[in-house]
Motif scaffolding. Structure first.
Motif, PDB file in Angstrom:
ATOM      1  N   ASP A   2     -80.281  14.622 -42.062  1.00 51.70           N
ATOM      2  CA  ASP A   2     -81.056  13.397 -42.183  1.00 51.70           C
ATOM      3  C   ASP A   2     -80.131  12.215 -42.457  1.00 51.70           C
ATOM      4  O   ASP A   2     -79.161  12.321 -43.198  1.00 51.70           O
ATOM      5  CB  ASP A   2     -82.058  13.516 -43.322  1.00 51.70           C
ATOM      6  CG  ASP A   2     -83.086  14.606 -43.089  1.00 51.70           C
ATOM      7  OD1 ASP A   2     -83.474  15.223 -44.079  1.00 51.70           O
ATOM      8  OD2 ASP A   2     -83.482  14.832 -41.948  1.00 51.70           O
ATOM      9  N   SER A   3     -80.457  11.058 -41.876  1.00 54.40           N
ATOM     10  CA  SER A   3     -79.599   9.885 -42.025  1.00 54.40           C
ATOM     11  C   SER A   3     -79.416   9.470 -43.473  1.00 54.40           C
ATOM     12  O   SER A   3     -78.349   9.005 -43.852  1.00 54.40           O
ATOM     13  CB  SER A   3     -80.171   8.714 -41.209  1.00 54.40           C
ATOM     14  OG  SER A   3     -81.426   8.346 -41.720  1.00 54.40           O
ATOM     15  N   ILE A   4     -80.427   9.645 -44.305  1.00 50.25           N
ATOM     16  CA  ILE A   4     -80.320   9.242 -45.705  1.00 50.25           C
ATOM     17  C   ILE A   4     -79.303  10.103 -46.455  1.00 50.25           C
ATOM     18  O   ILE A   4     -78.773   9.718 -47.485  1.00 50.25           O
ATOM     19  CB  ILE A   4     -81.702   9.268 -46.397  1.00 50.25           C
ATOM     20  CG1 ILE A   4     -81.656   8.464 -47.688  1.00 50.25           C
ATOM     21  CG2 ILE A   4     -82.158  10.692 -46.647  1.00 50.25           C
ATOM     22  CD1 ILE A   4     -83.022   8.134 -48.232  1.00 50.25           C
ATOM     23  N   ASN A   5     -79.014  11.286 -45.938  1.00 52.37           N
ATOM     24  CA  ASN A   5     -78.111  12.210 -46.612  1.00 52.37           C
ATOM     25  C   ASN A   5     -76.677  12.175 -46.087  1.00 52.37           C
ATOM     26  O   ASN A   5     -75.840  12.938 -46.554  1.00 52.37           O
ATOM     27  CB  ASN A   5     -78.661  13.635 -46.504  1.00 52.37           C
ATOM     28  CG  ASN A   5     -79.963  13.792 -47.259  1.00 52.37           C
ATOM     29  OD1 ASN A   5     -80.150  13.191 -48.300  1.00 52.37           O
ATOM     30  ND2 ASN A   5     -80.864  14.573 -46.709  1.00 52.37           N
ATOM     31  N   ARG A   6     -76.364  11.318 -45.127  1.00 57.85           N
ATOM     32  CA  ARG A   6     -75.014  11.282 -44.546  1.00 57.85           C
ATOM     33  C   ARG A   6     -73.917  11.030 -45.568  1.00 57.85           C
ATOM     34  O   ARG A   6     -72.839  11.583 -45.467  1.00 57.85           O
ATOM     35  CB  ARG A   6     -74.942  10.186 -43.480  1.00 57.85           C
ATOM     36  CG  ARG A   6     -75.439  10.651 -42.164  1.00 57.85           C
ATOM     37  CD  ARG A   6     -75.075   9.681 -41.060  1.00 57.85           C
ATOM     38  NE  ARG A   6     -75.995   9.969 -39.978  1.00 57.85           N
ATOM     39  CZ  ARG A   6     -76.723   9.087 -39.367  1.00 57.85           C
ATOM     40  NH1 ARG A   6     -76.623   7.821 -39.664  1.00 57.85           N
ATOM     41  NH2 ARG A   6     -77.551   9.454 -38.430  1.00 57.85           N
ATOM     42  N   ASN A   7     -74.179  10.182 -46.536  1.00 62.42           N
ATOM     43  CA  ASN A   7     -73.167   9.823 -47.532  1.00 62.42           C
ATOM     44  C   ASN A   7     -73.264  10.662 -48.801  1.00 62.42           C
ATOM     45  O   ASN A   7     -72.613  10.358 -49.789  1.00 62.42           O
ATOM     46  CB  ASN A   7     -73.293   8.337 -47.896  1.00 62.42           C
ATOM     47  CG  ASN A   7     -73.025   7.455 -46.706  1.00 62.42           C
ATOM     48  OD1 ASN A   7     -72.194   7.784 -45.865  1.00 62.42           O
ATOM     49  ND2 ASN A   7     -73.730   6.349 -46.624  1.00 62.42           N
ATOM     50  N   GLN A   8     -74.046  11.688 -48.770  1.00 62.44           N
ATOM     51  CA  GLN A   8     -74.271  12.533 -49.935  1.00 62.44           C
ATOM     52  C   GLN A   8     -73.104  13.509 -50.103  1.00 62.44           C
ATOM     53  O   GLN A   8     -72.918  14.393 -49.284  1.00 62.44           O
ATOM     54  CB  GLN A   8     -75.579  13.293 -49.752  1.00 62.44           C
ATOM     55  CG  GLN A   8     -75.913  14.307 -50.807  1.00 62.44           C
ATOM     56  CD  GLN A   8     -76.057  13.738 -52.178  1.00 62.44           C
ATOM     57  OE1 GLN A   8     -75.083  13.675 -52.912  1.00 62.44           O
ATOM     58  NE2 GLN A   8     -77.252  13.320 -52.524  1.00 62.44           N
ATOM     59  N   PRO A   9     -72.306  13.350 -51.152  1.00 65.23           N
ATOM     60  CA  PRO A   9     -71.173  14.262 -51.341  1.00 65.23           C
ATOM     61  C   PRO A   9     -71.571  15.614 -51.939  1.00 65.23           C
ATOM     62  O   PRO A   9     -70.810  16.569 -51.856  1.00 65.23           O
ATOM     63  CB  PRO A   9     -70.265  13.501 -52.313  1.00 65.23           C
ATOM     64  CG  PRO A   9     -71.195  12.659 -53.104  1.00 65.23           C
ATOM     65  CD  PRO A   9     -72.319  12.287 -52.149  1.00 65.23           C
ATOM     66  N   GLU A  10     -72.727  15.699 -52.553  1.00 69.25           N
ATOM     67  CA  GLU A  10     -73.160  16.930 -53.207  1.00 69.25           C
ATOM     68  C   GLU A  10     -74.103  17.726 -52.314  1.00 69.25           C
ATOM     69  O   GLU A  10     -74.771  17.167 -51.455  1.00 69.25           O
ATOM     70  CB  GLU A  10     -73.917  16.604 -54.500  1.00 69.25           C
ATOM     71  CG  GLU A  10     -73.110  15.919 -55.554  1.00 69.25           C
ATOM     72  CD  GLU A  10     -73.943  15.663 -56.797  1.00 69.25           C
ATOM     73  OE1 GLU A  10     -74.728  16.550 -57.186  1.00 69.25           O
ATOM     74  OE2 GLU A  10     -73.808  14.570 -57.361  1.00 69.25           O
ATOM     75  N   GLN A  11     -74.164  19.017 -52.569  1.00 72.85           N
ATOM     76  CA  GLN A  11     -75.150  19.881 -51.915  1.00 72.85           C
ATOM     77  C   GLN A  11     -76.536  19.439 -52.372  1.00 72.85           C
ATOM     78  O   GLN A  11     -76.818  19.424 -53.562  1.00 72.85           O
ATOM     79  CB  GLN A  11     -74.892  21.343 -52.306  1.00 72.85           C
ATOM     80  CG  GLN A  11     -76.013  22.298 -52.008  1.00 72.85           C
ATOM     81  CD  GLN A  11     -76.275  22.506 -50.535  1.00 72.85           C
ATOM     82  OE1 GLN A  11     -75.412  22.257 -49.698  1.00 72.85           O
ATOM     83  NE2 GLN A  11     -77.463  22.938 -50.195  1.00 72.85           N
ATOM     84  N   ASN A  12     -77.381  19.035 -51.439  1.00 73.77           N
ATOM     85  CA  ASN A  12     -78.726  18.611 -51.836  1.00 73.77           C
ATOM     86  C   ASN A  12     -79.811  19.299 -51.021  1.00 73.77           C
ATOM     87  O   ASN A  12     -80.937  18.851 -50.986  1.00 73.77           O
ATOM     88  CB  ASN A  12     -78.867  17.093 -51.735  1.00 73.77           C
ATOM     89  CG  ASN A  12     -78.850  16.595 -50.313  1.00 73.77           C
ATOM     90  OD1 ASN A  12     -78.296  17.255 -49.435  1.00 73.77           O
ATOM     91  ND2 ASN A  12     -79.443  15.446 -50.089  1.00 73.77           N
ATOM     92  N   ARG A  13     -79.448  20.403 -50.395  1.00 75.31           N
ATOM     93  CA  ARG A  13     -80.399  21.159 -49.583  1.00 75.31           C
ATOM     94  C   ARG A  13     -80.350  22.613 -50.021  1.00 75.31           C
ATOM     95  O   ARG A  13     -79.272  23.202 -50.098  1.00 75.31           O
ATOM     96  CB  ARG A  13     -79.993  21.005 -48.127  1.00 75.31           C
ATOM     97  CG  ARG A  13     -80.791  21.757 -47.128  1.00 75.31           C
ATOM     98  CD  ARG A  13     -82.112  21.064 -46.923  1.00 75.31           C
ATOM     99  NE  ARG A  13     -82.944  21.987 -46.212  1.00 75.31           N
ATOM    100  CZ  ARG A  13     -83.715  21.671 -45.230  1.00 75.31           C
ATOM    101  NH1 ARG A  13     -83.795  20.421 -44.846  1.00 75.31           N
ATOM    102  NH2 ARG A  13     -84.430  22.570 -44.641  1.00 75.31           N
TER     103      ARG A  13
END
Length: 178
Positions: A2-13
């Motif tokens: 998802d585009s909102i998660n592109r910059n997410q450095p942590e595991q969020n799924r």
């Protein structure tokens, strides 16, 4: 991704199945205490959507409710047993969407196990009111959105991320399979 998660450095799924899915469901449903219970083919004024208190989530992940035998909900379940449940634990976290199948149960012993005195508001004859039925929802699949470390940590990460211009999000989400 998802585009909102592109910059997410942590595991969020984190997708969960079996007992992991059941535990996530139990934790979220217990904290939320109630949900929107949605039936198909709504025949009443609420169009098949109504808030319901969860009486129990058992170890198999089945959700239990109490309902009136003469309700629109019971008639809708008899015609179309597929249901959707929507939970919200808090203002900013703890969301759950669940698909399942519902069935109306008339077992008096099970109804007594699910009974709470406050329900006498709706069932004025008490736990022996002949209109009381239990509804069992057997979940099939769902999706959840939550945070990993509680609202305080999640809020702090958002503030620090905003100050640093980085994505520091404590969110976790995933599919539930039963």
């Amino acid at each position: 991704m998802d585009s909102i998660n592109r910059n997410q450095p942590e595991q969020n799924r984190l997708d969960l199945s079996g007992q992991g899915a059941v535990q996530r469901l139990k934790d979220m449903a217990d904290d939320a205490d109630s949900c929107f219970f949605v039936t198909q083919g709504g025949i009443g004024p609420s169009r098949g959507v109504r808030p319901m208190s969860v009486r129990e989530v058992d170890d198999a992940g089945q959700l239990w409710f109490l309902s009136a035998s003469d309700s629109h909900k019971n008639a809708e379940i008899a015609a179309h047993p597929a249901v959707k449940l929507y939970f919200q634990q808090g203002a900013h976290s703890g969301f759950l969407e669940l698909d399942g199948y519902a069935e109306v149960i008339t077992d008096r012993q099970r109804i007594k196990e699910l009974w709470n005195f406050m329900l006498k508001t709706w069932f004025t004859e008490g736990e022996d009111d002949p209109r009381i039925t239990a509804i069992r929802v057997i979940p099939r699949q769902g999706y959840y959105w939550d945070n990993k470390h509680g609202d305080a940590v999640a809020g702090a990460k958002v503030v620090v991320g905003a100050v640093l211009g980085k994505t520091l999000d404590d969110s976790i989400e995933g599919r539930l399979s039963f």
